[in-house]
Design an enzyme around this catalytic site. Sequence first.
Site, PDB file in Angstrom:
ATOM      1  N   GLU A 296      -7.881   7.920   3.916  1.00  0.00           N
ATOM      2  CA  GLU A 296      -6.505   8.179   4.691  1.00  0.00           C
ATOM      3  C   GLU A 296      -5.623   8.979   3.310  1.00  0.00           C
ATOM      4  O   GLU A 296      -4.697   8.759   2.555  1.00  0.00           O
ATOM      5  CB  GLU A 296      -5.422   6.816   4.420  1.00  0.00           C
ATOM      6  CG  GLU A 296      -6.226   5.612   3.018  1.00  0.00           C
ATOM      7  CD  GLU A 296      -5.580   5.922   1.879  1.00  0.00           C
ATOM      8  OE1 GLU A 296      -7.334   5.797   1.723  1.00  0.00           O
ATOM      9  OE2 GLU A 296      -5.783   5.557   0.988  1.00  0.00           O
TER      10      GLU A 296
ATOM     11  N   ASP B  31      -2.959  10.728  -0.666  1.00  0.00           N
ATOM     12  CA  ASP B  31      -3.345   9.503   0.033  1.00  0.00           C
ATOM     13  C   ASP B  31      -1.749   8.975   0.326  1.00  0.00           C
ATOM     14  O   ASP B  31      -0.887   8.067  -0.211  1.00  0.00           O
ATOM     15  CB  ASP B  31      -4.027   8.447  -1.300  1.00  0.00           C
ATOM     16  CG  ASP B  31      -4.739   7.525  -1.618  1.00  0.00           C
ATOM     17  OD1 ASP B  31      -5.675   7.148  -1.356  1.00  0.00           O
ATOM     18  OD2 ASP B  31      -3.600   6.514  -0.418  1.00  0.00           O
TER      19      ASP B  31
ATOM     20  N   ASN C  73      -2.346  -1.112   7.844  1.00  0.00           N
ATOM     21  CA  ASN C  73      -3.612  -1.554   9.059  1.00  0.00           C
ATOM     22  C   ASN C  73      -3.089  -2.632   9.598  1.00  0.00           C
ATOM     23  O   ASN C  73      -3.539  -2.904  10.312  1.00  0.00           O
ATOM     24  CB  ASN C  73      -4.796  -1.042   9.153  1.00  0.00           C
ATOM     25  CG  ASN C  73      -5.582   0.239   8.965  1.00  0.00           C
ATOM     26  OD1 ASN C  73      -5.202   0.753  10.072  1.00  0.00           O
ATOM     27  ND2 ASN C  73      -6.555   0.905   7.949  1.00  0.00           N
TER      28      ASN C  73
END
Length: 532
Positions: free
Chosen positions: A434, A390, A398
């Site tokens: 992700e 991860d 983001n």
Amino acid sequence: MLRHFSRSLRFQFLIALSGVLLLALGSLGALSKWFIFPALHKEEQGIIDQELKRIERSLVLAQQELLVQARDWANWDDTYEFVQGNYPRYADVNFSPEMLKEMRYQLIAFFAADGSPYFLSGLVPHTGQFASCAQPSGECDWMAPYIDTMQRSIKDNPDQQSFLVPGISSPAMVAITPILRTDGTGPNVGWLAKMRLMDEQWIAQWETLTGLPIAIERLPAPQREPSIRIEGDTIHAQHLLPTSVPDMSIAIGTQLNRTHYLASLDTIRYVLIWTACLMLFVIGFVLWLMERIILTPLKALSVFARQASKQDTNLDAQSLCRRGDEIGMLARSFDQQLTRQRELNAELLNLSTHDALTGLPNRRLFDQQLKDAIQEAVALSQPLAVMMLDVDHFKLFNDHYGHQMGDECLRKVSRALQRVANDHGFLIARTGGEEFSALLPGTSADSARQIGLLLHRTVDQLKLPHRASPVSAYVTICVGVSSLADSTDILPCSLMSTADQALYSAKAAGRHQVMVFTPSLDPVHMHETPHE
Ligand SMILES: Nc1nc2c(ncn2[C@@H]2O[C@H](COP(=O)(O)OP(=O)(O)OP(=O)(O)O)[C@@H](O)[C@H]2O)c(=O)[nH]1
């Protein structure tokens, strides 16, 4: 099977060509029966008819010759004087048995002007004795029926004439002519009649003249059409001629060898049989050609299509595609469509099993392979490890750099992870936003931890800036490792759950680290020192 055959092109061709063959053979048979054989028979009848007419013509000539001989005597001054009683020595001078025999006269009769017999001379039938009389009586009584006939004839037709009489021992021809002076002037002082026997000797001469075997017989029948009778190789034909006796006829017959007709018949039969054989051969050959040129390639094409529909990848369509004919064109276009179909299928398969953003295998593919890998590891008693990865604080990434930069970041991380996976032969998949998962068959927990550290380092080495991260200035990942040996059971979800627990522990421990799942330990104790 039978139903399939009855619908096949092969069967339809067979039926159609057999029909054509039967039709042709039937036509040949009908042609022979109604045209060829009757024509041959007619030709044979024509020949025998001609021969009979030839025989009759020669008989007419013989009758004319006898008439000429009779006229020769009748138009002679000596005869003229004799029938008037002015030449008594006429008979002694001109008549003798030798003369009658030589000239083959049966009877010579002189009639006076009133039609009564004047002088009769002839050879007695059967004995051949010479006889001369004034009346048909005594030794000349056998002449009576002929004299009667001659007198009737003179009465009916005083001019010259000739006709046939049935005769006693054999048929005879008669010629009667008026008696005139040598220069042909009259008046008519009587009649001269000559009768010639148509005996065996005369018939032999007749046969020599015509070159045909001739048979003569007297029949008590009226004149009728020629009769034809066939006996084996010989054809007998007979023609009836009228005589001076109304209910008696003379039958003139001959026979012909049928060799010409039979040879023609044999030739035509031979031609017909060979024509039938040839047709049979041609139709068989056409069937063979159809089988070879059309049906066999069509069958190969249908096998090709059937295998293609079963997605058989070992298809060999080369021999079909190399053909220059319509079947080759069909096979080539079919092959092109099949190739395009396969490409589309591969594309679809790829789309359904891979992630569009990163190109990595997706969860679907990962889950499938995980299931198979567990089964194989259990069956072969081999180790198996999985990982969950991860990106740390990706939401912050983001938020800080924007979604597009986030996508680009994910792509770069994916490429780096894929490189390591390729080098070490394991599967890496994007299984979440992700989040990534790795499947490592034949790998123990310890080896998996090493690979987890390698992945960890690899992402670090990318040095992707992540200013918003409280962990590092660069993008980092957390890795949770688990092995089948440490899993609670062999279910895929259980195994992945242990890896997820390890990942959770890694996050809980401050992120940017690799954590291996250990059942006996608390998640906090699964901690692995982070690597910078
Ligand atoms: N740019 C981009 N962002 C994505 C994509 N998929 C998921 N994300 C984002 O990834 C973020 C994941 O956030 P979280 O689940 O909170 O995880 P996190 O921020 O990484 O926090 P930790 O995992 O706890 O470190 C979310 O903001 C998603 O919008 C993607 O395809 N592209």
